[in-house]
Design a protein around this motif. Sequence first.
Motif, PDB file in Angstrom:
ATOM      1  N   LYS A  98      24.087 -11.970  -3.290  1.00 27.16           N
ATOM      2  CA  LYS A  98      24.096 -10.551  -2.961  1.00 27.16           C
ATOM      3  C   LYS A  98      24.789  -9.753  -4.058  1.00 27.16           C
ATOM      4  CE  LYS A  98      21.638 -10.261   0.678  1.00 27.16           C
ATOM      5  NZ  LYS A  98      20.524  -9.318   0.850  1.00 27.16           N
ATOM      6  N   LEU A  99      24.694 -10.261  -5.287  1.00 28.26           N
ATOM      7  CA  LEU A  99      25.268  -9.526  -6.412  1.00 28.26           C
ATOM      8  C   LEU A  99      24.731  -8.093  -6.441  1.00 28.26           C
ATOM      9  CD1 LEU A  99      26.968  -9.704  -9.046  1.00 28.26           C
ATOM     10  CD2 LEU A  99      24.835 -10.139 -10.242  1.00 28.26           C
ATOM     11  N   GLY A 100      23.439  -7.975  -6.203  1.00 22.75           N
ATOM     12  CA  GLY A 100      22.810  -6.652  -6.245  1.00 22.75           C
ATOM     13  C   GLY A 100      23.402  -5.721  -5.206  1.00 22.75           C
ATOM     14  N   LEU A 101      23.512  -6.210  -3.990  1.00 20.45           N
ATOM     15  CA  LEU A 101      24.053  -5.374  -2.905  1.00 20.45           C
ATOM     16  C   LEU A 101      25.481  -4.955  -3.213  1.00 20.45           C
ATOM     17  CD1 LEU A 101      23.668  -4.229  -0.018  1.00 20.45           C
ATOM     18  CD2 LEU A 101      24.726  -6.322   0.820  1.00 20.45           C
ATOM     19  N   PHE A 102      26.290  -5.921  -3.666  1.00 20.72           N
ATOM     20  CA  PHE A 102      27.692  -5.629  -3.925  1.00 20.72           C
ATOM     21  C   PHE A 102      27.831  -4.644  -5.083  1.00 20.72           C
ATOM     22  CE2 PHE A 102      29.942  -9.511  -1.868  1.00 20.72           C
ATOM     23  CZ  PHE A 102      29.162  -9.354  -0.740  1.00 20.72           C
ATOM     24  N   THR A 103      27.044  -4.878  -6.137  1.00 22.72           N
ATOM     25  CA  THR A 103      27.120  -4.005  -7.301  1.00 22.72           C
ATOM     26  C   THR A 103      26.765  -2.573  -6.922  1.00 22.72           C
ATOM     27  OG1 THR A 103      26.179  -5.878  -8.446  1.00 22.72           O
ATOM     28  CG2 THR A 103      26.441  -3.914  -9.712  1.00 22.72           C
ATOM     29  N   GLN A 104      25.662  -2.438  -6.202  1.00 20.95           N
ATOM     30  CA  GLN A 104      25.230  -1.101  -5.821  1.00 20.95           C
ATOM     31  C   GLN A 104      26.226  -0.455  -4.894  1.00 20.95           C
ATOM     32  OE1 GLN A 104      20.917  -0.753  -4.905  1.00 20.95           O
ATOM     33  NE2 GLN A 104      20.822  -2.913  -5.298  1.00 20.95           N
ATOM     34  N   SER A 105      26.743  -1.250  -3.983  1.00 21.74           N
ATOM     35  CA  SER A 105      27.698  -0.724  -3.017  1.00 21.74           C
ATOM     36  C   SER A 105      28.922  -0.160  -3.739  1.00 21.74           C
ATOM     37  CB  SER A 105      28.099  -1.853  -2.070  1.00 21.74           C
ATOM     38  OG  SER A 105      28.931  -1.374  -1.077  1.00 21.74           O
ATOM     39  N   VAL A 106      29.423  -0.929  -4.707  1.00 19.45           N
ATOM     40  CA  VAL A 106      30.583  -0.474  -5.473  1.00 19.45           C
ATOM     41  C   VAL A 106      30.243   0.790  -6.261  1.00 19.45           C
ATOM     42  CG1 VAL A 106      32.044  -1.046  -7.450  1.00 19.45           C
ATOM     43  CG2 VAL A 106      31.684  -2.714  -5.641  1.00 19.45           C
ATOM     44  N   GLY A 107      29.033   0.800  -6.837  1.00 15.73           N
ATOM     45  CA  GLY A 107      28.632   1.960  -7.629  1.00 15.73           C
ATOM     46  C   GLY A 107      28.467   3.207  -6.793  1.00 15.73           C
ATOM     47  N   ILE A 108      28.009   3.041  -5.565  1.00 15.99           N
ATOM     48  CA  ILE A 108      27.762   4.206  -4.715  1.00 15.99           C
ATOM     49  C   ILE A 108      29.069   4.706  -4.118  1.00 15.99           C
ATOM     50  CG2 ILE A 108      26.627   5.030  -2.625  1.00 15.99           C
ATOM     51  CD1 ILE A 108      24.517   2.794  -3.156  1.00 15.99           C
TER      52      ILE A 108
END
Lengths: 376, 507, 342
Positions: free
Chosen positions: A225-235
């Motif tokens: 879930k690297l993608g989910l975590f990365t986006q979550s942090v970015g948002i």
Amino acid sequence: MKTLEKPVQQHQKPTGKDGGSFIKSLVRNQIFIPIAALLILVIFNLVADPSFFAITLSQNSAGYPILSGNLINILDNASELVILAIGMTLVTSASGGQDISVGAAIALSGSVVLRVLCGTESRPETLQAPIIVAFLVCCLVAMIFGAFNGALVAYFKIQPMVATLILFTAGRSIAAWINNNELPIISEASFGYFGNFIPGIPVPTPIFIAVLCMIIIALVLRFTKLGLFTQSVGINSESSRLNGINPEFIKFITYVILGLCVAIAGFIKVSRFSTINYSVVAKDIEMDAILAVALGGNALSGGKFNMAASVLGAYVIQFLTTTLFKFNVISSALPAYKAVVVIILVVLSAPIVRDKIAAVRKKLSAPRTAVKEANR
Amino acid sequence: MQEEVVLRLEGICKEFPGVKALQDVEFTLRKGEIHALMGENGAGKSTLIKVLTGVYQKDGGNIFLSGKPVAIRSTQDAQNAGISTVYQEITLCPNLSVAENMFIGRTKSIFTNWKKMNEEAKKLLGSLDIPAKPNQQLGSCSIAVQQMVAIARAVDMDCKVLILDEPTSSLDEQEVEKLFKLMLDLKKRGVGIIFVTHFLDQVYAVCDKITVLRDGRFEGEYDAAELPKVELVSKMLGKDLNALSDMEKPAAVSDEENGGAPVFEASGLESTAGIAPFDFNIRKGEVNGFTGLLGSGRSESVRAIYGADKVLGGTVKMDGREVKIKKPLDAMKLGISYLPEDRKRDGIVGDLSVKENIILALQVMKGMFHPISRADAAKFADEYIKLLEIKTASPDTPIKSLSGGNQQKVILARWLLANPVYLILDEPTRGIDVGTKLEIQKLVLKLASEGRSVTFISSEIDEMLNVCSRLIVMRDRKAVGELSGSDLNQNKIMETIAGGEKVHENA
Amino acid sequence: MKIKKILGTVLSLAIAASMFSACGAKPDSDSGETTAAADGGAPAASTSGELIKVGIINNDPNESGYRTANDKDMKDTFTEANGYKASFAYSLKNDEQIAAAQKFVQDEVDYLLISAAGTSGWDSVLKDAQAAGIKVILFDRTIDADDSLYEASIVSDMAQEGQTAVDWLISQNLSEYKIVHIQGVMGGAPQIGRTGALEAQVAANDNWSFVTQQTAEWNAETAQQIVQSVIDSGESFNVVYAENDDMAKGAVAALDKANISHGVGKDVIIMGFDCNKWALEELLAGNWNYDGQCNPFQASYIHDIIQNLEKGTAPSEKVIIMEEQGFDATKITKEDIEKYGI
């Protein structure tokens, strides 16, 4: 909460069968812009000179079969950019900024490869270390520099562009220093396989490496879930923190991943000519990598990303470059042409413009739909 | 009373992908009238306001100002037409002075006459009885005063229509009183005020008229004096209020039945947020709460429990075993969930879909390398969208496009999915309509009856009394009392908050 | 909030800008210190016996092998053993170089040696230098300034380099010249000089033509892409005229890939510039045909001029053009490589 029976509007997914809404959702989709750009370039070339797309099987001077043609060249030459775009997308998403030091870091990691393989001699007859060792050392060094950038951004909260400016300015000098200002050349032929052709295989090796990187990142995004975590942090970094994510670490790790991408790209670059010129190798590639991310419709301020769109964006840039070479644009006007095309693409990819396009389309198709419905 | 119509909306329609937000809505505002715009979450209040202020473009319908049709295509158009808005979140510059904030962007010349500006500001503040000095930095004023300054700015811009969008949700009662006085002042001056709020009592305290929206449609316009509260609620919900009467007799769960060690126990807990060290415990199946005025430290206390702020000292036990909670993930792994007070800043991840927002906490607990399968994620999302009746076009809609109450439900779903033993809900009902409020209260009690422990925080004491069997009272960042059993009534709570002073019977 | 953001952006831009200039024109640290020490003393002009203070402004030594050799030559010549205190500043940007020059003027060096990145904008700083009694010697690159502002200019005549190369190409007596011309970064003196002679020749002769003429910005890889593009479009050519060795190498890689023979007695003539050692070896092996020298060894010329100036003799000519030659693959020897390779 079953007690209150309210009219519930949910699951009104676009059906997809309806052609109009399919096109509408495509226009709204991020990947539309790079696809549209690619199509425009393809059509332009088809009209101007269909032979642009010819691919021929011929032999190189060493007598091995190779495929050649503009399409192969585009795929081949875009490889480094594609690999960088992958890392740059993650960095952009998590930290809401870009790493402008990748070009310098490529020079640096390339220099490390040369140093490991050549030792202190500038033109050794034999390799001083196995190629794999050179590659691993190069990965390690590039990741350390990635970690340096990442630490500045994540833990010291320095703006990404300022943080990476340090390496941007110093990287090429460090690269030269690593080899005492010499430009060693590797004479071992097998080293060149990574940037050119493996004897007997007619497709350039960098294409395989780029595809491999794409597969790996696709798998990573699919199975972690690297993608989910990365986006979550970015948002929303604070919200992510309260949900148990460590935003600093996520930001940090994206820079390390970009470091790895830099190492691979740098390795290909060295392999292409068995040497590099520190001052000109991968010049301005950071801007192209950022542009690839932007062309993919990803917000440079971070948050949601679409990896496939970024990768496609990278290919669009190389397609454009090759097209401009092919049409023999006057050297001094080349940047102007590129700038015009880029401006058009970037403006098109702005959400506000896409909404307008969608609205215009809706208006155009509205009468037709009405007629269709009346006929039913 | 001469009824001069200032603003009239007719047949307003607005559609978003998958949702008809407004259908044929009308609204009439008269001179010198305070007009409440009521409706549940997702009823279309915010959308209507945004259409009126030029944030959204309407898809159909007409807007008339003083009888003349106007086109509002931008916020600038709205301002020029004399429509001013004061939002829940202050949109002024906290680091400028009060006077600067009142006049910024309005002076035509490039030079500013500071003296004159300050004098005018002083006059205006005085006439509206706003307790602020012109040269004071705005950020140093209380939220209420900041809001009043925003209103003063709007008034000075010669507005005919003033929209107050949830102005009271972050104010305490005294501040609300002050705001009401200001509103009544403006009413006398002939300003038409549209008042958007969730607080029924406040509606009846100041409003002349009430317009109710439901599911994006116009339900009706009523005289406040002629519409009983219960009927208003039933208009908003579109049904009779059996559900509401249920709630009036809450079934409080007592903690005495549950023996043994508390589920969670803290002593001397202290965090960087600057609250005094406090002791706290909660038993299995118990619902307790922190109460106190805004800024009394109730949120900071639960944040310390959850590890959201850096914990400086104290010991924490769960089920009698000592544990360390240094960061949110530690708390989550121990089965503690925390629904934060500020939904927008700390809760939602705006660009992510409803589905991703729901699975986020569970996914984090599982770790990055053990992804929840797509099928499971879809299943979870569907389950909770149905269970909590979340109004969304699809599970893949970005959460930011949902209305506030539905966003809150998504966050609630996120934490329910994490299957906590101990759930902390900080202002879960803020900015949420009456119907949903009741549902959330019921849900809390249901969770407790399942054996989970819940800490509930709300600015509305009624609500706390509905669900909590024990209240910790906070004042000035200190726990000053604990109430349970027969002490749990409004007067006693007020007394404790006020520090022992008796409350007048009519409070 | 907005104001904060804008302020932040402005601030970071300012920092960025300052970092650019700081890192770009970095004075050599060792010599920087010695200069500072000398500052403490009387600002009098140097007398014999004392070390001569020279401020050297050069392009980044990493720019190319040419520059590396040039910088090494300077450092080897302007040593304390030879009676100099040398300070170095490097940049590829003209404005940074001018800023560095200003600093050297303030530091009151005796001689200012400049290899300018760009030709314009130098007047005012050179006037300052003149006013401060600092003698200016240009090397490698000329500038657009009145020649009273400097003592001497030791340059390669890039136009002459180009002419030498074109003369050599004429001497090959091909019936038709179909040329792939790969240019350096547009606007620099080497590009202008090396392009000029060739363009004149093509314009004047019907049997000379450009198949393509594009810039690869000194980059081997870009050159490879350009030549690949030409090959893919099926156009035939018999000369690759690359304005430096790196780009010639890139072009050769593209030819190898397409199995087009090149070098002595083969289908395509390969021409490069700069005389890198590895390039001269390609010549010796017959893979390339011609390499034009661009002599980086100006230090000895400058040394002579300074010694004469110290004795009171101004150089007889303002512009001193260094000896440069072109190497033909059929005539080059191992000794040439050792002697002229950089």
